[in-house]
Design a protein around this motif. Structure first.
Motif, mmCIF file in Angstrom:
data_model
loop_
_atom_site.group_PDB
_atom_site.id
_atom_site.type_symbol
_atom_site.label_atom_id
_atom_site.label_comp_id
_atom_site.label_asym_id
_atom_site.label_seq_id
_atom_site.Cartn_x
_atom_site.Cartn_y
_atom_site.Cartn_z
ATOM 1 N N GLY A 29 -4.479 0.279 7.947
ATOM 2 C CA GLY A 29 -3.988 0.830 6.686
ATOM 3 C C GLY A 29 -5.054 0.882 5.593
ATOM 4 N N VAL A 30 -4.599 1.210 4.398
ATOM 5 C CA VAL A 30 -5.483 1.465 3.259
ATOM 6 C C VAL A 30 -5.618 0.185 2.426
ATOM 7 C CG1 VAL A 30 -5.735 2.848 1.150
ATOM 8 C CG2 VAL A 30 -4.791 3.901 3.218
ATOM 9 N N THR A 31 -6.858 -0.166 2.066
ATOM 10 C CA THR A 31 -7.096 -1.337 1.206
ATOM 11 C C THR A 31 -7.260 -0.890 -0.246
ATOM 12 O OG1 THR A 31 -9.508 -1.242 1.214
ATOM 13 C CG2 THR A 31 -8.465 -2.313 3.096
ATOM 14 N N GLN A 32 -7.368 -1.872 -1.146
ATOM 15 C CA GLN A 32 -7.590 -1.510 -2.552
ATOM 16 C C GLN A 32 -8.989 -0.960 -2.785
ATOM 17 O OE1 GLN A 32 -7.313 -5.030 -1.760
ATOM 18 N NE2 GLN A 32 -8.352 -6.188 -3.375
ATOM 19 N N HIS A 33 -9.866 -1.091 -1.781
ATOM 20 C CA HIS A 33 -11.236 -0.581 -1.925
ATOM 21 C C HIS A 33 -11.388 0.847 -1.402
ATOM 22 C CE1 HIS A 33 -12.582 -4.445 -3.333
ATOM 23 N NE2 HIS A 33 -11.975 -5.014 -2.297
ATOM 24 N N HIS A 34 -10.309 1.421 -0.914
ATOM 25 C CA HIS A 34 -10.367 2.812 -0.441
ATOM 26 C C HIS A 34 -10.156 3.792 -1.592
ATOM 27 C CE1 HIS A 34 -9.969 1.172 3.710
ATOM 28 N NE2 HIS A 34 -10.723 2.225 3.960
ATOM 29 N N ARG A 35 -10.840 4.914 -1.490
ATOM 30 C CA ARG A 35 -10.764 5.964 -2.511
ATOM 31 C C ARG A 35 -9.559 6.859 -2.211
ATOM 32 N NH1 ARG A 35 -17.239 7.611 -2.461
ATOM 33 N NH2 ARG A 35 -18.023 5.546 -3.067
ATOM 34 N N ARG A 36 -8.539 6.694 -3.016
ATOM 35 C CA ARG A 36 -7.294 7.411 -2.737
ATOM 36 C C ARG A 36 -7.398 8.919 -2.947
ATOM 37 N NH1 ARG A 36 -6.346 2.527 -2.591
ATOM 38 N NH2 ARG A 36 -4.355 1.515 -2.127
ATOM 39 N N SER A 37 -8.393 9.358 -3.697
ATOM 40 C CA SER A 37 -8.557 10.798 -3.930
ATOM 41 C C SER A 37 -9.294 11.479 -2.783
ATOM 42 C CB SER A 37 -9.316 11.030 -5.242
ATOM 43 O OG SER A 37 -10.547 10.322 -5.233
ATOM 44 N N PHE A 38 -9.831 10.693 -1.835
ATOM 45 C CA PHE A 38 -10.565 11.285 -0.721
ATOM 46 C C PHE A 38 -9.571 11.661 0.383
ATOM 47 C CE2 PHE A 38 -15.327 10.457 -1.093
ATOM 48 C CZ PHE A 38 -15.276 10.455 -2.473
ATOM 49 N N LYS A 39 -9.775 12.825 0.937
ATOM 50 C CA LYS A 39 -8.768 13.471 1.788
ATOM 51 C C LYS A 39 -8.198 12.592 2.909
ATOM 52 C CE LYS A 39 -7.939 17.987 3.908
ATOM 53 N NZ LYS A 39 -8.572 19.239 4.321
ATOM 54 N N PRO A 40 -9.038 11.947 3.752
ATOM 55 C CA PRO A 40 -8.450 11.169 4.855
ATOM 56 C C PRO A 40 -7.548 10.035 4.363
ATOM 57 C CG PRO A 40 -10.808 11.492 5.190
ATOM 58 C CD PRO A 40 -10.515 11.948 3.797
ATOM 59 N N VAL A 41 -7.920 9.428 3.229
ATOM 60 C CA VAL A 41 -7.107 8.335 2.669
ATOM 61 C C VAL A 41 -5.855 8.908 2.012
ATOM 62 C CG1 VAL A 41 -7.119 6.365 1.090
ATOM 63 C CG2 VAL A 41 -9.244 7.010 2.285
ATOM 64 N N HIS A 42 -6.050 9.948 1.237
ATOM 65 C CA HIS A 42 -4.947 10.605 0.534
ATOM 66 C C HIS A 42 -3.862 11.054 1.532
ATOM 67 C CE1 HIS A 42 -3.327 12.674 -3.034
ATOM 68 N NE2 HIS A 42 -2.907 13.579 -2.168
ATOM 69 N N GLN A 43 -4.311 11.642 2.632
ATOM 70 C CA GLN A 43 -3.342 12.158 3.620
ATOM 71 C C GLN A 43 -2.535 11.025 4.249
ATOM 72 O OE1 GLN A 43 -6.084 14.421 6.066
ATOM 73 N NE2 GLN A 43 -5.337 16.356 5.256
ATOM 74 N N MET A 44 -3.195 9.880 4.465
ATOM 75 C CA MET A 44 -2.471 8.738 5.033
ATOM 76 C C MET A 44 -1.419 8.210 4.080
ATOM 77 S SD MET A 44 -5.009 6.239 7.035
ATOM 78 C CE MET A 44 -3.565 5.231 7.346
ATOM 79 N N LEU A 45 -1.744 8.170 2.801
ATOM 80 C CA LEU A 45 -0.836 7.605 1.809
ATOM 81 C C LEU A 45 0.326 8.533 1.496
ATOM 82 C CD1 LEU A 45 -3.427 6.093 -0.676
ATOM 83 C CD2 LEU A 45 -1.803 4.803 0.717
ATOM 84 N N TYR A 46 0.053 9.831 1.551
ATOM 85 C CA TYR A 46 1.040 10.780 1.045
ATOM 86 C C TYR A 46 1.533 11.760 2.105
ATOM 87 C CZ TYR A 46 -0.769 8.787 -3.233
ATOM 88 O OH TYR A 46 -1.160 7.907 -4.199
ATOM 89 N N GLN A 47 1.365 11.379 3.396
ATOM 90 C CA GLN A 47 1.875 12.300 4.423
ATOM 91 C C GLN A 47 3.412 12.241 4.462
ATOM 92 O OE1 GLN A 47 -0.185 10.884 7.824
ATOM 93 N NE2 GLN A 47 0.685 8.866 7.790
ATOM 94 N N ASP A 48 3.982 13.356 4.830
ATOM 95 C CA ASP A 48 5.460 13.432 4.868
ATOM 96 C C ASP A 48 5.998 12.534 5.970
ATOM 97 O OD1 ASP A 48 5.099 16.916 4.200
ATOM 98 O OD2 ASP A 48 5.538 15.284 2.812
#
Length: 205
Positions: free
Chosen positions: A186-205
């Motif tokens: 999963g995503v840590t607090q050190h991941h860049r949420r605006s970067f596509k691979p991270v963003h897609q994981m957080l906000y996928q349907d």
């Protein structure tokens, strides 16, 4: 292999500038960790040996040259955080890190050689943008080396707190190990949420 030299600095000195700082950043591409910038003022009478674009030096050579830079030059290193990257975008954040590094030099430089094709808007000093500057200017090359090694060490420290992503070897860049670990751990607090691979994981349907 082309080597950076002191010619851009010499040209600025001939125009009356004396405190010339090379400025570079590292860490635009990673999915995790801050972006790091360095500003370095070399002593023209005591330039470290072996300066080059940090990407062209072996790890051992980088460390040897880094020690010389700290011994012989004025160095400032600064960061922009993951939160800042997500808030203002990676380009502005990398410029913010550059602005912070320059502001830390005391006394202030009077001329800047900046790697890239843009001068950060917060830098109000006479400046020159140098495309592929770390391969042309020894001052920018020095900044590229200290910024890279500082950020690499920071990512090694973070890797011990968040094992499994391979940050100790990939420095947060999107290697296969890092992307696989994102899926599993999963995503840590050190991941860049605006970067596509991270963003897609957080906000996928």
């Amino acid at each position: 292999m082309e080597q950076p030299d002191y010619s851009l600095e010499s040209a600025a000195r001939q125009r009356g500038f004396m405190r010339i700082a090379g400025v570079d950043e590292v860490g635009r591409g990673p999915l995790a960790g801050p972006v790091t910038a360095a500003a370095v003022i070399l002593d023209p009478a005591n330039i470290p040996n072996g300066l080059n674009d940090s990407k062209k030096l072996s790890a051992k050579k980088r460390q040897a040259v880094e020690q010389q830079i700290f011994d012989r030059a004025e160095v400032a290193i600064a960061h922009a955080s993951v939160e800042e990257i997500d808030e203002i975008n990676i380009l502005r954040a990398s410029h913010l890190a550059m602005e912070r590094a320059v502001a830390m030099l005391d006394p202030a430089p009077d001329y800047l050689l900046i790697d890239g094709n843009l001068i950060p808007r917060g830098l109000q000093l006479p400046s020159e943008a140098v495309i592929k500057g770390d391969g042309k200017s020894v001052s920018i090359a020095a900044a590229s080396i200290v910024a890279k090694l500082c950020r690499d060490r920071l990512m090694v420290d973070l890797a011990q707190q968040f094992p499994g992503y391979g940050w100790e070897s990939n420095a947060g860049y999107p290697s296969k190990q890092h992307k696989d670990a994102l899926q599993v751990l999963g995503v840590t607090q050190h991941h860049r949420r605006s970067f596509k691979p991270v963003h897609q994981m957080l906000y996928q349907d």
